[in-house]
Design an enzyme around this catalytic site. Structure first.
Site, short mmCIF file in Angstrom:
data_model
loop_
_atom_site.label_atom_id
_atom_site.label_comp_id
_atom_site.label_asym_id
_atom_site.label_seq_id
_atom_site.Cartn_x
_atom_site.Cartn_y
_atom_site.Cartn_z
N ASP A 7 0.86 -1.16 0.00
CA ASP A 7 0.00 0.00 0.00
C ASP A 7 0.91 1.23 0.00
O ASP A 7 2.11 1.13 0.28
CB ASP A 7 -0.89 -0.04 1.25
CG ASP A 7 -1.74 1.20 1.41
OD1 ASP A 7 -2.44 1.56 0.45
OD2 ASP A 7 -1.68 1.83 2.48
N ASP A 9 -0.21 5.13 0.96
CA ASP A 9 -0.46 6.09 2.04
C ASP A 9 -0.49 5.39 3.40
O ASP A 9 -1.28 4.47 3.62
CB ASP A 9 -1.80 6.79 1.81
CG ASP A 9 -1.84 7.56 0.51
OD1 ASP A 9 -1.71 8.79 0.55
OD2 ASP A 9 -1.97 6.92 -0.55
#
Length: 220
Positions: A7, A9
């Site tokens: 991922d 953020d």
């Protein structure tokens, strides 16, 4: 090929400062001033633009869905124009990525940030070329926690979905890995780190220096 998908953020980088600034730019246009602050609202920032707009407007009792929808494009433009003023990669993140690559893993990114913004940010940070794939929220018709974007990130990295691990920081990432039938590693150094253990991932990551060893245990 064994593959590690990250991922973005809250996992690879702390993007909360620039996200909150974009939301506050919208609130100022509405005449409210800054409604979200850092670090207190960092976890909200990593839930996305609409979540920030919703939370801020609720604080001044002016929430309605139409306003959120109207200002979401405004927020994206503000963010695009100042995407890297406060964002920093987490310590050791890129060293861990390079160590995984040297060990023969494919690496990629699967994020719920719009693809163009994710590409812009990674290039601005100077690390886009370290990743073999990048799949964003709008790359496919669906986004995480649907497993399709994860599988696409693996495919573009030349990997095998059955030999994949997802590195993330939220229930969205945990649910994505569960839907895909692959192990997840959730980082504890993001804004919501204290809540990660309750999601019962296959592993928790307290520092990036430990990631190659963690992945080797999950993908023998």
């Amino acid at each position: 090929m064994r593959t590690v998908i990250f991922d973005l953020d809250g996992t690879l980088a702390d993007t909360s400062g620039d996200l909150l600034a974009a939301a506050n730019a919208c609130f100022r246009q509405m005449g409210h001033g800054d409604l979200l602050t850092r670090p207190g609202d960092a976890a909200i920032a990593l839930r996305g633009g609409k979540r920030m707009l919703t939370e801020g407007l609720k604080r001044v009792n002016e929430y309605d869905d139409a306003t959120v929808e109207a200002f979401y494009p405004v927020l994206l433009e503000a963010y695009k124009g100042a995407i890297d003023h406060h964002t920093v990669l987490y310590p050791g993140a890129m060293d861990a990525v390079e160590a995984l690559k040297l060990a023969g893993y494919g690496v990629g990114i699967c994020t719920n940030k719009p693809e163009a913004l994710a590409e812009q940010l990674m290039r601005s940070l100077g690390v886009r070329d370290a990743f073999a794939s990048l799949v964003g929220a709008d790359t496919l018709p669906v986004r995480k926690p649907d497993p399709a974007p994860l599988f696409e990130a693996v495919r573009r990295a030349g990997g095998d979905p059955a030999r994949t691990v997802l590195i993330g920081d939220s229930d969205t990432d945990r649910n994505t890995s569960a839907a895909a039938g692959v192990p997840s590693v959730l980082v504890t150094f993001g804004p919501a780190g204290d809540d990660m253990a309750a999601l019962k991932p296959e592993a928790l990551l307290h520092r990036y220096e430990d990631l190659p060893g963690v992945v080797a245990e999950l993908l023998p």
